[in-house]
Design an enzyme around this catalytic site. Structure first.
Site, PDB file in Angstrom:
ATOM      1  N   CYS A 147       0.855  -1.155   0.042  1.00 48.39           N
ATOM      2  CA  CYS A 147      -0.055  -0.034   0.038  1.00 48.39           C
ATOM      3  C   CYS A 147       0.938   1.318  -0.053  1.00 48.39           C
ATOM      4  O   CYS A 147       0.600   2.124  -0.900  1.00 48.39           O
ATOM      5  CB  CYS A 147      -0.999  -0.014   1.342  1.00 48.39           C
TER       6      CYS A 147
HETATM    7  N1  LIG Z   1      -4.404  -4.621   5.036  1.00 46.90           N
HETATM    8  C1  LIG Z   1      -3.936  -4.086   4.204  1.00 46.90           C
HETATM    9  O1  LIG Z   1      -4.101  -2.767   3.921  1.00 46.90           O
HETATM   10  C2  LIG Z   1      -2.831  -4.600   3.089  1.00 46.90           C
HETATM   11  C3  LIG Z   1      -2.460  -5.934   3.104  1.00 46.90           C
HETATM   12  N2  LIG Z   1      -1.655  -6.531   2.312  1.00 46.90           N
HETATM   13  C4  LIG Z   1      -1.005  -7.607   2.578  1.00 46.90           C
HETATM   14  O2  LIG Z   1      -2.051  -8.921   2.307  1.00 46.90           O
HETATM   15  C5  LIG Z   1      -1.754  -9.895   2.942  1.00 46.90           C
HETATM   16  C6  LIG Z   1      -2.718 -10.234   3.980  1.00 46.90           C
HETATM   17  O3  LIG Z   1      -3.154  -9.039   4.562  1.00 46.90           O
HETATM   18  P1  LIG Z   1      -4.492  -8.875   5.336  1.00 46.90           P
HETATM   19  O4  LIG Z   1      -5.607  -9.326   4.520  1.00 46.90           O
HETATM   20  O5  LIG Z   1      -4.654  -7.347   5.822  1.00 46.90           O
HETATM   21  O6  LIG Z   1      -4.478  -9.531   7.088  1.00 46.90           O
HETATM   22  P2  LIG Z   1      -5.444 -10.378   7.690  1.00 46.90           P
HETATM   23  O7  LIG Z   1      -4.950 -10.771   9.054  1.00 46.90           O
HETATM   24  O8  LIG Z   1      -6.887  -9.432   7.728  1.00 46.90           O
HETATM   25  O9  LIG Z   1      -5.837 -11.906   6.826  1.00 46.90           O
HETATM   26  C7  LIG Z   1      -5.014 -12.825   6.796  1.00 46.90           C
HETATM   27  C8  LIG Z   1      -5.756 -13.887   6.432  1.00 46.90           C
HETATM   28  O10 LIG Z   1      -5.111 -15.145   6.371  1.00 46.90           O
HETATM   29  C9  LIG Z   1      -5.570 -16.235   7.118  1.00 46.90           C
HETATM   30  N3  LIG Z   1      -4.347 -17.147   7.395  1.00 46.90           N
HETATM   31  C10 LIG Z   1      -3.011 -16.917   8.127  1.00 46.90           C
HETATM   32  N4  LIG Z   1      -2.268 -17.845   8.162  1.00 46.90           N
HETATM   33  C11 LIG Z   1      -2.812 -18.680   7.367  1.00 46.90           C
HETATM   34  C12 LIG Z   1      -2.595 -19.998   6.847  1.00 46.90           C
HETATM   35  N5  LIG Z   1      -1.435 -20.829   7.192  1.00 46.90           N
HETATM   36  N6  LIG Z   1      -3.164 -20.727   5.917  1.00 46.90           N
HETATM   37  C13 LIG Z   1      -4.579 -20.031   5.342  1.00 46.90           C
HETATM   38  N7  LIG Z   1      -4.890 -19.137   5.776  1.00 46.90           N
HETATM   39  C14 LIG Z   1      -4.079 -18.397   6.885  1.00 46.90           C
HETATM   40  C15 LIG Z   1      -5.856 -15.482   8.253  1.00 46.90           C
HETATM   41  O11 LIG Z   1      -6.603 -16.309   9.305  1.00 46.90           O
HETATM   42  P3  LIG Z   1      -6.746 -15.948  10.846  1.00 46.90           P
HETATM   43  O12 LIG Z   1      -7.267 -14.505  11.057  1.00 46.90           O
HETATM   44  O13 LIG Z   1      -7.730 -16.741  11.280  1.00 46.90           O
HETATM   45  O14 LIG Z   1      -5.315 -16.255  11.349  1.00 46.90           O
HETATM   46  C16 LIG Z   1      -6.741 -14.350   7.682  1.00 46.90           C
HETATM   47  O15 LIG Z   1      -8.048 -14.762   7.353  1.00 46.90           O
HETATM   48  C17 LIG Z   1      -0.667  -9.537   3.913  1.00 46.90           C
HETATM   49  O16 LIG Z   1       0.509 -10.226   3.491  1.00 46.90           O
HETATM   50  C18 LIG Z   1      -0.455  -8.122   3.846  1.00 46.90           C
HETATM   51  O17 LIG Z   1       0.891  -7.751   4.070  1.00 46.90           O
HETATM   52  C19 LIG Z   1      -1.244  -5.668   1.180  1.00 46.90           C
HETATM   53  C20 LIG Z   1      -1.776  -4.546   1.015  1.00 46.90           C
HETATM   54  C21 LIG Z   1      -2.494  -3.814   2.134  1.00 46.90           C
HETATM   55  C1  LIG Z   2      -0.934   0.344   9.287  1.00 48.02           C
HETATM   56  C2  LIG Z   2      -0.138  -0.942   8.885  1.00 48.02           C
HETATM   57  O1  LIG Z   2       0.191  -1.466   9.899  1.00 48.02           O
HETATM   58  N1  LIG Z   2       0.187  -1.116   7.716  1.00 48.02           N
HETATM   59  C3  LIG Z   2       1.035  -2.236   7.457  1.00 48.02           C
HETATM   60  C4  LIG Z   2       1.078  -2.190   5.971  1.00 48.02           C
HETATM   61  C5  LIG Z   2      -0.030  -2.703   5.268  1.00 48.02           C
HETATM   62  C6  LIG Z   2       0.560  -4.288   4.763  1.00 48.02           C
HETATM   63  O2  LIG Z   2       0.899  -4.987   5.808  1.00 48.02           O
HETATM   64  O3  LIG Z   2       0.313  -4.582   3.535  1.00 48.02           O
HETATM   65  P1  LIG Z   2       1.589  -4.550   2.522  1.00 48.02           P
HETATM   66  O4  LIG Z   2       2.740  -4.974   3.155  1.00 48.02           O
HETATM   67  O5  LIG Z   2       1.035  -5.803   1.971  1.00 48.02           O
HETATM   68  O6  LIG Z   2       1.191  -3.309   1.765  1.00 48.02           O
HETATM   69  C7  LIG Z   2       2.443  -1.985   8.082  1.00 48.02           C
HETATM   70  O7  LIG Z   2       2.891  -0.866   8.171  1.00 48.02           O
HETATM   71  O8  LIG Z   2       2.975  -3.137   8.101  1.00 48.02           O
END
Ligand SMILES: NC(=O)C1=CN([C@@H]2O[C@H](COP(=O)(O)OP(=O)(O)OC[C@H]3O[C@@H](n4cnc5c(N)ncnc54)[C@H](OP(=O)(O)O)[C@@H]3O)[C@@H](O)[C@H]2O)C=CC1
Ligand SMILES: CC(=O)N[C@@H](CCC(=O)OP(=O)(O)O)C(=O)O
Length: 311
Positions: free
Chosen positions: A122
């Site tokens: 992000c």
């Molecule tokens: N949130 C954001 O703004 C952004 C996030 N991302 C990236 O996207 C990815 C996911 O993040 P986000 O959606 O925020 O995280 P969340 O914690 O909301 O979701 C992660 C999901 O993965 C599940 N999970 C964890 N371990 C396993 C496993 N071994 N097998 C199957 N499922 C699993 C979790 O289940 P449970 O909760 O039960 O552990 C949860 O449902 C991260 O790598 C993050 O860096 C990228 C850009 C922006």
């Molecule tokens: C507020 C907050 O904690 N933000 C996360 C960034 C979002 C994330 O983990 O996703 P991507 O790495 O895939 O962008 C962090 O700084 O680690």
């Protein structure tokens, strides 16, 4: 392929923040979503079987779990699906294609053909969008000592941070990453074209979605007599024709969550030629163009489908 000829997609991590955002957006694409029984969502065998049954798997997992999933795919050889990974794990891996279609004219085609695509982070989405065209044009030197201030909504921290803010009430505003080793620094350095790592000061506020990435620039440290209009013009030329990235006019105040719920990003060059100072800003939704919206763009490219219009 499904029986009706549509490409099949499995979201590993479908119940997480990014996974849910992608699932919701999939209704705009002619694809068939395959899901596993929620009780088996962390079961390696169930995940492996589902991976082998689909055309594309989208990983919405923490980095370690994403690496495990890719190991599983590696073991499948030619039966492995194409992969779009939302985690940080492979973003600087040269064997993967970086899923930022607006980065270069050749990037959409590279994504279209790739077996493995890493979805940008992000914060890097904002930073790379601002700096890469300016570094490429020679307006900002690659060795400029870049400092980045950024604020994200709390959904950026995934499910655990959302719960902390919504159930317990989180802090109004906090700086973090002050050890200066944030996981996004290598990705930002590489794709912005910087010769040295930027100083990155992220923060999180008590609002769900939205983000501002800002970069102050001393104009006298740039080559020649580069001014605000030159920086604006270079960005406007690079993003001309994009329906997701707009180069907007400068303003005195910027609200962080104004683009929440959209897949768009706005770039601006603020400042004063008289003071010889500028501030570049990128505003986006961390869950939109910063995550799930970008993933949908990439998925459409990978499947040769028309990306849906940006919300
Ligand atoms: N949130 C954001 O703004 C952004 C996030 N991302 C990236 O996207 C990815 C996911 O993040 P986000 O959606 O925020 O995280 P969340 O914690 O909301 O979701 C992660 C999901 O993965 C599940 N999970 C964890 N371990 C396993 C496993 N071994 N097998 C199957 N499922 C699993 C979790 O289940 P449970 O909760 O039960 O552990 C949860 O449902 C991260 O790598 C993050 O860096 C990228 C850009 C922006
Ligand atoms: C507020 C907050 O904690 N933000 C996360 C960034 C979002 C994330 O983990 O996703 P991507 O790495 O895939 O962008 C962090 O700084 O680690």
């Amino acid at each position: 392929m499904s029986s009706d000829g549509q490409a099949t997609v499995f979201i590993d991590g479908e119940a997480g923040t990014t996974g849910l955002g992608i699932r919701d957006r999939l209704r705009h694409l002619p694809v068939t979503l395959r899901s596993i029984d929620p009780a088996l969502r962390k079961d390696p065998q169930a995940r492996r079987e589902m991976m082998m049954a689909v055309d594309v798997v989208i990983l919405c997992l923490p980095d370690a779990a994403a690496r495990e999933a890719v190991d599983m795919a590696d073991a499948m050889g030619t039966d492995a699906p194409r992969i779009l990974d939302a985690s940080t794990a492979f973003r600087t891996d040269p064997a993967w294609v970086y899923g930022f279609p607006e980065m270069d004219a050749s990037q959409p085609d590279a994504i279209r053909k790739a077996a493995r695509v890493s979805n940008p982070g992000c914060y890097p989405t904002g930073l790379i969008a601002l700096l890469r065209p300016l570094v490429s044009a020679g307006l900002v030197p690659a060795d400029y000592p870049v400092c980045i201030n950024a604020v994200s909504g709390y959904s950026g921290g995934g499910r655990s941070m959302i719960e902390a803010h919504e159930r317990e009430g989180g802090p109004a505003f906090e700086l973090y990453g002050l050890g200066l080793g944030h996981k996004h620094i290598p990705e930002m350095t590489l794709y912005a074209g910087l010769a040295q790592a930027p100083i990155f000061v992220p923060s999180v506020g008590h609002f769900p979605q939205g983000m501002i990435v800002s970069v102050p620039l001393h104009l006298d440290r740039l080559p020649g007599r580069v001014g605000i209009a030159d920086l604006h013009a270079a960005l406007a030329a690079h993003y001309a024709g994009s329906d997701r990235i707009a180069v907007a006019d400068p303003c005195a105040k910027l609200v962080a969550d104004a683009l929440a719920g959209t897949d768009r990003m706005e770039l601006r060059v603020h400042g004063s030629d008289d003071a010889r100072q500028a501030v570049l800003t990128a505003r986006l939704d961390n869950l939109g163009k910063g995550a799930s919206g970008a993933a949908l763009q990439n998925l459409a490219l990978m499947l040769g489908l028309e990306p849906p219009p940006s919300v």
